[in-house]
Write an enzyme that holds these catalytic residues in place. Structure first.
Site, PDB file in Angstrom:
ATOM      1  N   CYS A   1       0.772  -1.286   0.171  1.00  0.00           N
ATOM      2  CA  CYS A   1       0.058   0.026  -0.039  1.00  0.00           C
ATOM      3  C   CYS A   1       0.809   1.147  -0.124  1.00  0.00           C
ATOM      4  CB  CYS A   1      -0.914   0.038   1.168  1.00  0.00           C
ATOM      5  SG  CYS A   1      -2.118  -1.450   1.417  1.00  0.00           S
TER       6      CYS A   1
ATOM      7  N   ARG B   1       5.421  -0.282  -6.346  1.00  0.00           N
ATOM      8  CA  ARG B   1       5.328  -1.128  -5.037  1.00  0.00           C
ATOM      9  C   ARG B   1       4.180  -2.407  -5.031  1.00  0.00           C
ATOM     10  NH1 ARG B   1       7.432   2.390  -0.529  1.00  0.00           N
ATOM     11  NH2 ARG B   1       6.333   1.251   0.884  1.00  0.00           N
TER      12      ARG B   1
ATOM     13  N   TRP C   1      -2.965  -2.779  -1.266  1.00  0.00           N
ATOM     14  CA  TRP C   1      -2.557  -4.048  -1.731  1.00  0.00           C
ATOM     15  C   TRP C   1      -3.493  -5.235  -0.724  1.00  0.00           C
ATOM     16  CZ3 TRP C   1       0.187  -8.160   0.882  1.00  0.00           C
ATOM     17  CH2 TRP C   1       0.374  -9.098  -0.137  1.00  0.00           C
TER      18      TRP C   1
ATOM     19  N   ASN D   1      -2.323   2.376   5.630  1.00  0.00           N
ATOM     20  CA  ASN D   1      -1.245   1.404   5.300  1.00  0.00           C
ATOM     21  C   ASN D   1      -1.197   0.237   6.692  1.00  0.00           C
ATOM     22  OD1 ASN D   1      -0.849   2.549   2.771  1.00  0.00           O
ATOM     23  ND2 ASN D   1       1.157   2.971   3.218  1.00  0.00           N
ATOM     24  N   GLY D   2      -0.987  -0.850   6.434  1.00  0.00           N
ATOM     25  CA  GLY D   2      -0.560  -1.627   7.667  1.00  0.00           C
ATOM     26  C   GLY D   2      -1.654  -2.451   7.978  1.00  0.00           C
TER      27      GLY D   2
ATOM     28  N   GLU E   1      17.994 -17.989  -6.296  1.00  0.00           N
ATOM     29  CA  GLU E   1      17.862 -16.563  -6.751  1.00  0.00           C
ATOM     30  C   GLU E   1      17.152 -16.704  -7.955  1.00  0.00           C
ATOM     31  OE1 GLU E   1      16.987 -14.018  -5.399  1.00  0.00           O
ATOM     32  OE2 GLU E   1      17.087 -12.597  -6.968  1.00  0.00           O
TER      33      GLU E   1
ATOM     34  N   LYS F   1      13.510 -15.535  -9.351  1.00  0.00           N
ATOM     35  CA  LYS F   1      13.314 -14.523 -10.432  1.00  0.00           C
ATOM     36  C   LYS F   1      12.318 -14.939 -11.429  1.00  0.00           C
ATOM     37  CE  LYS F   1      14.315 -11.724  -9.025  1.00  0.00           C
ATOM     38  NZ  LYS F   1      14.964 -11.375  -7.543  1.00  0.00           N
TER      39      LYS F   1
ATOM     40  N   GLU G   1       8.755 -15.383  -9.830  1.00  0.00           N
ATOM     41  CA  GLU G   1       7.966 -14.348  -9.710  1.00  0.00           C
ATOM     42  C   GLU G   1       7.283 -13.426 -10.946  1.00  0.00           C
ATOM     43  OE1 GLU G   1       9.962 -11.142  -7.309  1.00  0.00           O
ATOM     44  OE2 GLU G   1      11.537 -11.769  -8.067  1.00  0.00           O
TER      45      GLU G   1
ATOM     46  N   HIS H   1      17.329 -37.239  -4.032  1.00  0.00           N
ATOM     47  CA  HIS H   1      16.739 -37.490  -2.717  1.00  0.00           C
ATOM     48  C   HIS H   1      15.202 -37.149  -3.031  1.00  0.00           C
ATOM     49  CE1 HIS H   1      20.440 -38.601  -0.888  1.00  0.00           C
ATOM     50  NE2 HIS H   1      21.050 -37.458  -1.244  1.00  0.00           N
TER      51      HIS H   1
ATOM     52  N   LYS I   1       6.624  -4.508  -4.065  1.00  0.00           N
ATOM     53  CA  LYS I   1       7.776  -4.172  -4.046  1.00  0.00           C
ATOM     54  C   LYS I   1       8.466  -4.042  -2.475  1.00  0.00           C
ATOM     55  CE  LYS I   1      11.990  -3.110  -5.488  1.00  0.00           C
ATOM     56  NZ  LYS I   1      12.567  -4.242  -5.928  1.00  0.00           N
TER      57      LYS I   1
END
Ligand code: F6R
Length: 600
Positions: free
Chosen positions: A2, A27, A73, A99-100, A477, A481, A484, A500, A595
């Site tokens: 947010c 974001r 968000w 926000n929050g 990583e 990438k 996402e 395994h 973000k």
């Protein structure tokens, strides 16, 4: 996550708010809204989707000199117009953006709001309804707002308009970032300085539990007891141009390309006048005095921490544990006698990491934050900060911050080693220079990685990344990438671990991208590549000059083996980028992601 903007001054507010929200788009959000106030009252426009969708419904004829805006968000209730902020109380006197996450919203509803018909599924509406309720009891807006704040449990950054008072935006924060920006004949509110950089670079930091009255010509900060607090503004050292895309089609591509420059900038920033690498002596002492380092981070930053562990252990001989913040906070391991905590965070605002920082500070331990954002919460609340100097990272998928984190960790390890009298056996400034040049070569040869994305990933539903030692960490990583931004299911595995269990997933044509940059495990990873190839995998080996074998798809120019992650990740970032592009995905703003993740 947010975002909040607010403006009070003499200009027409709509465009300032919309532009500010556009700067916060990176974001991640799913709906947006603004509320603007004029002599007729408060006008609210909100819409599910992009800022462009909101822009389309804003009434051009409504003029106003004060307003607040929000990108949401979703945490409580689906993304929709009715859950989008701003929200109003039942009489429409108060309008709020938040926000929050309010953790006790259900309890507050039961205790105070049973008679009030709620209009959304959000925790936010509870706040504005409470302000309305308390003001009906004869409290001023400031008193009603303060009373409400004392009841809230959780995190919040809030901006509130009162229909009956044209002169003020009421602001408060706890655990969620919020700044007040200062101008001539106007003042602004923003959850991120970037949102208002077009009109001011003067900002005042707010502390948790403070309340602020923002008017056209003044900003009054009050502590939880209602006492006025004086605080000097700081200049945001961001260039508005840094946050533009320029000629690039996507921020992600721009940020991948910026990596050679960032590595050189970091090497420069941490050099003294004699050209030697140098880290603040207090930080180096804290590292060397610790009997164990605990690196705490999330996502990509966690992956950088894994590489950092290798550096600190191998170069400086200090034991290191690396932990995912969201796990650490509720399942803390037995700590050593003299731990030092290292928080790695691009944004410096990640709620999961901050929760750990708060906890370990309560226990009396020291903390170092490695972040891209000076003045961010994690930086302010730690004892020490090392900056990444990477410039603003806008694309949701982190690229240049990851390599910057690794570079800064290598410099920290080098400084700790030198101060402990350990000879690392190599000149890090020189080696980082070679890394920067190599990154440039890779960025100049993007077509090769576009072709790999075409050959291996155009129709697949999954993909595996394997490696050993630090290559394993880089594989994690690479997989993050890819998943996402392209939504291809991608997983990173230690080469030896596949047999395994995971090898059961390998079928005819399954892409397996293997990294081979480490001499000590080169033969082992080659063996793992053969194992998957024998079961039908479409293998793509990315090796390093000197370790290459026939059939390798790409050979990276040689760099110092310890620094190989800095260059090996570049092809993986670009492969992910092109795979996402080929699938028409929204590269810079992947679905469901934000973000800066400011909720736990
Ligand atoms: C992935 C990504 C995230 C972040 C994570 C932590 O590309 O960007 O995994 O790394 O959310 O964020 P920071 O580093 O801001 O704490």
């Amino acid at each position: 996550m947010c975002g909040i903007v607010g403006y009070i001054g003499s200009e027409d507010t709509k465009e300032i708010l919309l532009k500010g929200l556009e700067k916060l788009e990176y974001r991640g959000y799913d709906s947006a809204g603004i509320a603007v106030r004029n002599e007729e009252g408060v006008h609210i426009f909100k819409e599910k989707g992009r800022i462009a969708d909101l822009r389309a419904i804003v009434d051009e004829d409504v003029k106003s000199n004060a307003g607040i805006g929000h990108t949401r968000w979703a945490t409580h209730g689906v993304p929709s117009r009715y859950n989008a902020h701003p929200h109003q109380n039942v009489t429409n006197r108060y309008t709020i953006v938040h926000n929050g996450v309010i953790e006790n919203d259900e309890q507050l509803k039961r205790e105070y709001l049973l008679d009030i018909p709620l209009q959304s599924d959000t925790d936010t509406e509870v706040i504005v309804q409470l302000v309305g309720l308390f003001s009906k009891d004869g409290l001023t807006t400031e008193e009603a707002f303060r009373k409400t704040l004392t009841l809230l449990k959780g995190s919040y950054a809030l901006a509130l308009l009162d229909n009956e008072d044209e002169s003020t935006i009421y602001v408060a924060k706890n655990k969620s970032p919020l700044l007040v920006g200062l101008g001539e004949d106007f003042n602004v509110v923003a959850s991120d300085a970037m949102a208002m950089l077009q009109i001011t670079d003067q900002f005042v930091e707010l502390m948790d539990k403070e309340m602020v009255l923002v008017t056209k010509n003044g900003v009054t900060i009050k502590n939880p007891e209602g006492v006025t607090v004086e605080r000097a503004p700081y200049t945001a050292e961001l260039d508005a141009g840094d946050i533009e895309k320029g000629t690039y089609p996507h921020y992600m591509l721009k940020e991948v390309d910026e990596q050679p420059f960032v590595i050189r900038k970091i090497a420069q920033a941490y050099q003294n006048d004699q050209g030697e690498l140098q880290v603040d002596a207090d930080i180096v002492n804290a590292v060397n005095e610790a009997d164990r380092l605990y690196i705490v981070a999330c996502g990509t930053s966690y992956h950088a921490g894994l590489v950092g562990k290798q550096y600190l252990e191998q170069m400086a001989n200090i034991p290191v544990e690396v932990h995912v913040a969201s796990e650490f906070v509720y399942n803390m391991p037995l700590l050593s006698k003299k731990p030092l905590f290292i928080f790695i965070s691009q944004s410096g605002e990640t709620a999961d990491s901050r929760a750990v920082l708060v906890k370990i500070k309560e226990l009396g331990y020291k903390a170092l934050t490695i972040t891209n954002v000076p003045g961010s919460t994690l930086s302010r609340e730690a004892d020490f900060t090392l900056l990444l100097h990477a410039g603003p990272e806008i694309a949701v998928a982190s690229t240049k911050a990851y390599t910057a984190q690794i570079a800064v960790l290598s410099i920290l390890a080098d400084a700790a080693a030198k101060s402990a009298g350990i000879d690392t056996g190599f000149d890090l400034v020189h080696e980082l220079g070679i890394v920067a040049n190599t990154m440039e070569v890779l960025c100049d040869g993007k077509e090769e990685f576009e072709q790999i994305a075409r050959d291996y990933l155009s129709t697949t539903r999954n993909c595996f990344f394997i490696g050993r030692s630090v290559d394993y960490y880089v594989g994690l990583e690479g997989a993050l990438k890819l998943k996402e931004i392209s939504y291809i299911q991608a997983e990173g595995f230690a080469g030896g671990e596949l047999k395994h269990g995971t090898i059961a997933l390998i079928e005819d044509g399954t892409p397996v991208i293997a990294l081979a940059t480490q001499e000590s495990v080169n033969l082992n990873i080659r063996g793992n590549v053969k194992e998957v190839a024998a079961r039908g995998a479409n293998t793509c080996v990315i090796s390093m000059k000197g370790l290459e074998q026939e059939g390798d798809r790409f050979v990276l120019p040689a760099v110092h083996e310890l620094l190989a992650p800095l260059v090996a990740v570049v092809p993986l970032q670009l492969i992910a980028y092109y795979a996402a592009l080929h699938r028409d995905c929204d590269v810079d703003k992947p679905r469901n992601l934000a973000k800066s993740v400011t909720v736990e």
